[in-house]
Design a protein around this motif. Structure first.
Motif, PDB file in Angstrom:
ATOM      1  N   LEU A  41      -1.990  12.247   9.133  1.00  0.00           N
ATOM      2  CA  LEU A  41      -3.255  12.297   8.394  1.00  0.00           C
ATOM      3  C   LEU A  41      -3.142  11.589   7.048  1.00  0.00           C
ATOM      4  N   ARG A  42      -1.993  11.682   6.403  1.00  0.00           N
ATOM      5  CA  ARG A  42      -1.804  10.987   5.130  1.00  0.00           C
ATOM      6  C   ARG A  42      -1.817   9.479   5.343  1.00  0.00           C
ATOM      7  N   LEU A  43      -1.174   9.013   6.416  1.00  0.00           N
ATOM      8  CA  LEU A  43      -1.203   7.586   6.727  1.00  0.00           C
ATOM      9  C   LEU A  43      -2.609   7.126   7.068  1.00  0.00           C
ATOM     10  N   LYS A  44      -3.370   7.991   7.739  1.00  0.00           N
ATOM     11  CA  LYS A  44      -4.745   7.649   8.096  1.00  0.00           C
ATOM     12  C   LYS A  44      -5.611   7.521   6.842  1.00  0.00           C
ATOM     13  N   LYS A  45      -5.387   8.417   5.872  1.00  0.00           N
ATOM     14  CA  LYS A  45      -6.139   8.342   4.617  1.00  0.00           C
ATOM     15  C   LYS A  45      -5.796   7.092   3.830  1.00  0.00           C
ATOM     16  N   LEU A  46      -4.569   6.585   4.000  1.00  0.00           N
ATOM     17  CA  LEU A  46      -4.158   5.363   3.319  1.00  0.00           C
ATOM     18  C   LEU A  46      -4.690   4.111   4.015  1.00  0.00           C
ATOM     19  N   GLY A  47      -5.297   4.274   5.185  1.00  0.00           N
ATOM     20  CA  GLY A  47      -5.898   3.142   5.886  1.00  0.00           C
ATOM     21  C   GLY A  47      -4.971   2.414   6.842  1.00  0.00           C
ATOM     22  N   VAL A  48      -3.943   3.086   7.313  1.00  0.00           N
ATOM     23  CA  VAL A  48      -3.016   2.476   8.267  1.00  0.00           C
ATOM     24  C   VAL A  48      -3.592   2.669   9.667  1.00  0.00           C
ATOM     25  N   PRO A  49      -3.727   1.590  10.449  1.00  0.00           N
ATOM     26  CA  PRO A  49      -4.284   1.723  11.806  1.00  0.00           C
ATOM     27  C   PRO A  49      -3.414   2.586  12.715  1.00  0.00           C
ATOM     28  N   CYS A  50      -4.018   3.078  13.780  1.00  0.00           N
ATOM     29  CA  CYS A  50      -3.369   4.026  14.688  1.00  0.00           C
ATOM     30  C   CYS A  50      -2.072   3.461  15.278  1.00  0.00           C
ATOM     31  N   LYS A  51      -2.098   2.234  15.735  1.00  0.00           N
ATOM     32  CA  LYS A  51      -0.918   1.630  16.359  1.00  0.00           C
ATOM     33  C   LYS A  51       0.252   1.567  15.372  1.00  0.00           C
ATOM     34  N   HIS A  52      -0.046   1.220  14.126  1.00  0.00           N
ATOM     35  CA  HIS A  52       1.004   1.145  13.110  1.00  0.00           C
ATOM     36  C   HIS A  52       1.478   2.535  12.690  1.00  0.00           C
ATOM     37  N   ARG A  53       0.567   3.501  12.664  1.00  0.00           N
ATOM     38  CA  ARG A  53       0.975   4.883  12.350  1.00  0.00           C
ATOM     39  C   ARG A  53       1.966   5.388  13.376  1.00  0.00           C
TER      40      ARG A  53
ATOM     41  N   LYS B 116       0.828  -1.210   0.000  1.00  0.00           N
ATOM     42  CA  LYS B 116       0.000   0.000   0.000  1.00  0.00           C
ATOM     43  C   LYS B 116       0.862   1.259   0.000  1.00  0.00           C
ATOM     44  N   LEU B 117       1.869   1.296   0.864  1.00  0.00           N
ATOM     45  CA  LEU B 117       2.715   2.483   0.963  1.00  0.00           C
ATOM     46  C   LEU B 117       3.634   2.627  -0.242  1.00  0.00           C
ATOM     47  N   GLU B 118       4.123   1.504  -0.779  1.00  0.00           N
ATOM     48  CA  GLU B 118       4.977   1.584  -1.968  1.00  0.00           C
ATOM     49  C   GLU B 118       4.208   2.104  -3.174  1.00  0.00           C
ATOM     50  N   SER B 119       2.955   1.697  -3.326  1.00  0.00           N
ATOM     51  CA  SER B 119       2.188   2.140  -4.488  1.00  0.00           C
ATOM     52  C   SER B 119       1.761   3.596  -4.362  1.00  0.00           C
ATOM     53  N   GLU B 120       1.512   4.067  -3.147  1.00  0.00           N
ATOM     54  CA  GLU B 120       1.047   5.449  -2.966  1.00  0.00           C
ATOM     55  C   GLU B 120       2.197   6.441  -2.808  1.00  0.00           C
ATOM     56  N   ILE B 121       3.211   6.093  -2.026  1.00  0.00           N
ATOM     57  CA  ILE B 121       4.294   7.040  -1.725  1.00  0.00           C
ATOM     58  C   ILE B 121       5.425   6.928  -2.743  1.00  0.00           C
ATOM     59  N   ARG B 122       5.840   5.705  -3.062  1.00  0.00           N
ATOM     60  CA  ARG B 122       6.844   5.398  -4.092  1.00  0.00           C
ATOM     61  C   ARG B 122       8.267   5.847  -3.769  1.00  0.00           C
ATOM     62  N   ASP B 123       8.487   6.604  -2.724  1.00  0.00           N
ATOM     63  CA  ASP B 123       9.829   7.109  -2.445  1.00  0.00           C
ATOM     64  C   ASP B 123      10.079   7.056  -0.939  1.00  0.00           C
ATOM     65  N   PHE B 124      11.245   6.546  -0.577  1.00  0.00           N
ATOM     66  CA  PHE B 124      11.575   6.421   0.835  1.00  0.00           C
ATOM     67  C   PHE B 124      11.730   7.780   1.504  1.00  0.00           C
ATOM     68  N   GLN B 125      12.265   8.758   0.791  1.00  0.00           N
ATOM     69  CA  GLN B 125      12.433  10.097   1.368  1.00  0.00           C
ATOM     70  C   GLN B 125      11.091  10.736   1.693  1.00  0.00           C
ATOM     71  N   LYS B 126      10.074  10.443   0.895  1.00  0.00           N
ATOM     72  CA  LYS B 126       8.732  10.947   1.192  1.00  0.00           C
ATOM     73  C   LYS B 126       8.141  10.263   2.417  1.00  0.00           C
ATOM     74  N   LEU B 127       8.504   8.984   2.625  1.00  0.00           N
ATOM     75  CA  LEU B 127       8.033   8.285   3.817  1.00  0.00           C
ATOM     76  C   LEU B 127       8.619   8.908   5.078  1.00  0.00           C
ATOM     77  N   LEU B 128       9.843   9.411   4.981  1.00  0.00           N
ATOM     78  CA  LEU B 128      10.494   9.991   6.154  1.00  0.00           C
ATOM     79  C   LEU B 128       9.842  11.298   6.608  1.00  0.00           C
ATOM     80  N   VAL B 129       9.098  11.965   5.731  1.00  0.00           N
ATOM     81  CA  VAL B 129       8.469  13.242   6.103  1.00  0.00           C
ATOM     82  C   VAL B 129       6.945  13.164   6.048  1.00  0.00           C
ATOM     83  N   ILE B 130       6.398  11.948   6.008  1.00  0.00           N
ATOM     84  CA  ILE B 130       4.950  11.787   5.903  1.00  0.00           C
ATOM     85  C   ILE B 130       4.277  12.182   7.216  1.00  0.00           C
ATOM     86  N   ARG B 131       3.048  12.646   7.110  1.00  0.00           N
ATOM     87  CA  ARG B 131       2.268  13.057   8.282  1.00  0.00           C
ATOM     88  C   ARG B 131       1.245  11.981   8.637  1.00  0.00           C
TER      89      ARG B 131
END
Length: 105
Positions: A69-81, A52-67
């Motif tokens: 709310l963006r993870l919540k919109k992608l459907g990642v549960p609170c504990k994992h966020r 899910k994260l690879e298809s939406e974010i596609r870049d590791f540097q973007k994962l390092l600065v993700i917020r």
């Protein structure tokens, strides 16, 4: 005797100008870290969101600065966020990195 040792150690510590005893820079990473390696390094079920994260974010540097709310919109549960955000912060500071080889139970 103890005073003499303290004075000698103080002189030797300051006798080499320009050389720092401690470094604030993190060690270089030996393995290339991408989204799958990062999430597998976190563990605790977070690795289930790799595709899910690879298809939406596609870049590791973007994962390092993700917020969150963006993870919540992608459907990642609170504990994992929380785990993802905590480890991305530690990774940016150089305090944590995923292991090169996964630990086998």
């Amino acid at each position: 005797m103890a005073l003499r040792q303290m004075l000698f150690n103080t002189r030797s510590m300051f006798s080499t100008p320009g050389l720092a005893r401690f470094s604030t820079k993190s060690n270089p990473y030996l393995v290339k870290v991408g989204i799958p390696e990062f999430l597998n390094g976190i563990g605790n079920g977070v690795e289930s969101h790799v595709t899910k994260l690879e298809s939406e974010i596609r870049d590791f540097q973007k994962l390092l600065v993700i917020r969150t709310l963006r993870l919540k919109k992608l459907g990642v549960p609170c504990k994992h966020r929380k785990l993802i955000l905590k480890h991305t912060h530690k990774y940016r500071l150089g305090l944590w990195r995923p292991r090169a080889q996964p630990v086998k139970p």
